[in-house]
Design a protein around this motif. Structure first.
Motif, PDB file in Angstrom:
ATOM      1  N   UNK A 159       0.569  -1.629   0.101  1.00  0.00           N
ATOM      2  CA  UNK A 159      -0.016  -0.240   0.186  1.00  0.00           C
ATOM      3  C   UNK A 159       0.791   0.569  -0.321  1.00  0.00           C
ATOM      4  N   UNK A 160       0.346   2.049  -1.337  1.00  0.00           N
ATOM      5  CA  UNK A 160       0.778   3.172  -0.474  1.00  0.00           C
ATOM      6  C   UNK A 160       0.653   3.600   0.786  1.00  0.00           C
ATOM      7  N   UNK A 161       1.500   3.840   1.837  1.00  0.00           N
ATOM      8  CA  UNK A 161       1.657   4.500   2.771  1.00  0.00           C
ATOM      9  C   UNK A 161       2.257   5.589   3.273  1.00  0.00           C
ATOM     10  N   UNK A 162       2.201   6.818   3.206  1.00  0.00           N
ATOM     11  CA  UNK A 162       2.993   7.803   3.821  1.00  0.00           C
ATOM     12  C   UNK A 162       3.498   8.008   5.018  1.00  0.00           C
ATOM     13  N   UNK A 163       4.753   8.422   5.700  1.00  0.00           N
ATOM     14  CA  UNK A 163       4.404   9.143   7.034  1.00  0.00           C
ATOM     15  C   UNK A 163       4.352  10.381   7.705  1.00  0.00           C
ATOM     16  N   UNK A 164       3.636  10.531   9.318  1.00  0.00           N
ATOM     17  CA  UNK A 164       3.947   9.780   9.587  1.00  0.00           C
ATOM     18  C   UNK A 164       2.108   8.739   9.942  1.00  0.00           C
ATOM     19  N   UNK A 165       2.308   7.513  10.289  1.00  0.00           N
ATOM     20  CA  UNK A 165       0.790   6.863  10.471  1.00  0.00           C
ATOM     21  C   UNK A 165       1.015   5.795  12.179  1.00  0.00           C
ATOM     22  N   UNK A 166      -0.285   5.371  12.025  1.00  0.00           N
ATOM     23  CA  UNK A 166       0.265   4.651  13.382  1.00  0.00           C
ATOM     24  C   UNK A 166       0.592   3.172  13.188  1.00  0.00           C
ATOM     25  N   UNK A 167       1.616   3.170  13.907  1.00  0.00           N
ATOM     26  CA  UNK A 167       1.269   1.353  14.242  1.00  0.00           C
ATOM     27  C   UNK A 167       1.408   0.232  15.072  1.00  0.00           C
ATOM     28  N   UNK A 168       0.581  -0.225  15.264  1.00  0.00           N
ATOM     29  CA  UNK A 168       0.427  -1.514  16.578  1.00  0.00           C
ATOM     30  C   UNK A 168       1.357  -3.080  15.701  1.00  0.00           C
ATOM     31  N   UNK A 169       1.743  -3.542  16.699  1.00  0.00           N
ATOM     32  CA  UNK A 169       2.870  -4.501  16.199  1.00  0.00           C
ATOM     33  C   UNK A 169       2.675  -5.584  17.571  1.00  0.00           C
ATOM     34  N   UNK A 170       1.639  -6.890  16.796  1.00  0.00           N
ATOM     35  CA  UNK A 170       1.393  -7.556  17.982  1.00  0.00           C
ATOM     36  C   UNK A 170       2.092  -8.880  17.497  1.00  0.00           C
ATOM     37  N   UNK A 171       2.524  -9.144  18.325  1.00  0.00           N
ATOM     38  CA  UNK A 171       4.077 -10.999  17.631  1.00  0.00           C
ATOM     39  C   UNK A 171       4.203 -11.597  19.004  1.00  0.00           C
ATOM     40  N   UNK A 172       4.968 -12.443  18.227  1.00  0.00           N
ATOM     41  CA  UNK A 172       4.746 -13.726  19.620  1.00  0.00           C
ATOM     42  C   UNK A 172       6.207 -12.977  20.918  1.00  0.00           C
TER      43      UNK A 172
END
Ligand code: KG4
Ligand code: ZN
Length: 389
Positions: A159-172
């Motif tokens: 996707x074309x996503x420019x800065x800034x954006x909010x990110x949620x990182x959910x992993x192990x």
């Protein structure tokens, strides 16, 4: 031809001494009508040996992955020395398979990008050692990659996503909310105070003995919980929502783990089921745990979105929430987050499921992003170390 003409235009404007370096930074692929940079990405931070070749337009030329999930499920969790041995056994063939699928030789690569942090020390070491040998042999630049930054920027492949954006990182291994202001410019808003959601789901799946269930025996814990939960009724169990009294964006999952453990022990007694056997209410427990995890994550994310909107970090034209990491493949969690983004006029973007869990593509892409921006490219790797934390 358009690309070639453009390139010639750029060359004419460059001083002579820069032309040679400029040409070297590109790879010409005979038979194709374009010039582009190619990055080989290598990932060994945890339990997947993965590699990919990606070009600067985000095209995936080739990839390969060897997952250790089934081995670690049998031992009831990742044993670092076992993970290291499996990475050692597989890295060479995974990289060769990737290059072969890409139709690219090591000489044609513009750079090699490899995860150097964070992760399991013994696992990171295998990828780094192999990569350094490769870059020294072929005289290629090396790009050290931060695993979580790679998860965060994966969305920019599709996707074309420019800065800034909010990110949620959910992993192990992680759970965090951050504003991504640039390729390596992250403003942390909140993180897990104890364990990660993937770790919790893996532990619950293990405690429910899902490995003994033929339908789930080869799935990661989180994926097994998602599938089992479809047959359960979440309303049969009511778990307290973590940190409901804290007005910030942090997360916590260890209290939920203790509560789930207690319920399973109680149900085993009631049903006369021995530990290690599957409870009749396993699907209800899976559904209730998944729901509690989803709504905890959604509430903290809601707070982060409101904060960003109030402070002007997210404006109506760039109100984007990106969710990535292995747990982001969970469709129930995605749907719960969609409720939040709809209510706050944000757009929710998640990479395809295959790109949410660990892979070589996200590492190669992070290498491409860094190469394009001229950030963190090493021509001398002496003294370079991996950083587990
Ligand atoms: O990002 P990832 O592949 O590796 C880490 O960097 O940790 O995430 C792995 C985690 C595991 O805990 C796994 O159980 C979880 O992601 N996971 C899921 C799903 N698929 C993988 N959790 C919930 N639902 C899923 N469908
Ligand atoms: Zn990961």
């Amino acid at each position: 031809m358009l690309t070639v003409n453009k390139t010639l235009g750029v060359l004419c404007r460059l001083p002579k001494w820069q032309i040679h370096g400029f040409l070297r930074s590109f790879t010409f692929r005979p038979g194709k009508q374009f010039l582009h940079k190619l990055v080989l990405g290598i990932e060994t931070s945890c339990d997947d040996t993965a590699a990919a070749v990606v070009d600067e337009t985000g095209s995936i030329l080739g990839e390969a992955i060897h997952s250790q999930t089934e081995v670690h499920l049998k031992t009831g969790g990742i044993i670092p020395s076992v993970a290291q041995q499996l990475h050692r056994e597989n890295i060479e063939q995974i990289v060769k398979k990737t290059l072969c699928a890409s139709g690219v030789t090591p000489n044609e690569l513009s750079a090699v990008a490899t995860t150097v942090k964070p992760g399991l020390a013994l696992s990171l070491g295998v990828g780094l050692e192999y990569s350094l040998q490769l870059v020294n042999q072929y005289k290629k630049p090396f790009i050290p990659i931060h695993h979580m930054e790679a998860h965060a920027l994966t969305i920019r492949i599709t996707n074309k996503v420019d800065f800034p954006f909010l990110v949620l990182l959910v992993s192990g291994g992680h759970c965090l909310l951050a504003i991504v202001q640039g390729i390596s410019d992250f403003l942390l808003l909140g993180k897990s105070l104890d364990m990660a959601p993937g770790d919790l789901l893996d532990k619950v799946a293990r405690r429910l003995s899902l490995i003994k269930h033929p339908a789930y025996s080869t799935m990661s814990g989180g994926k097994a919980i998602e599938h089992l939960a479809k047959q359960g009724n979440r309303l049969h169990f009511d778990f307290q929502h973590p940190l409901h009294y804290c007005r910030n964006c942090n997360f916590s999952f260890s209290g939920l783990q203790t509560a789930v453990d207690k319920i399973i022990t109680q149900k085993e007694k009631e049903e006369g089921v021995e530990k290690g056997h599957i409870l009749s209410c396993a699907a209800d427990i899976a559904a209730a745990v998944q729901h509690t995890v989803a709504s905890h994550i959604a509430k903290r994310t809601h707070r982060a979105i409101l904060f960003c909107q109030q402070r002007g970090f997210l404006t109506p034209s760039n109100a984007i929430l990106v969710v990535s990491g292995g747990v982001a493949s969970n469709l129930y969690i995605r749907r719960t987050l969609e409720i939040v983004t709809r209510a706050t006029n944000c757009v929710l973007l998640c990479p395809p499921v295959k790109l949410c869990t660990d892979n070589g593509i996200m590492i190669a892409w992070n290498g491409v992003e860094r190469l394009r921006a001229g950030l963190g490219i090493l021509y001398n790797t002496e003294g370079l170390r991996y950083e587990p934390k």
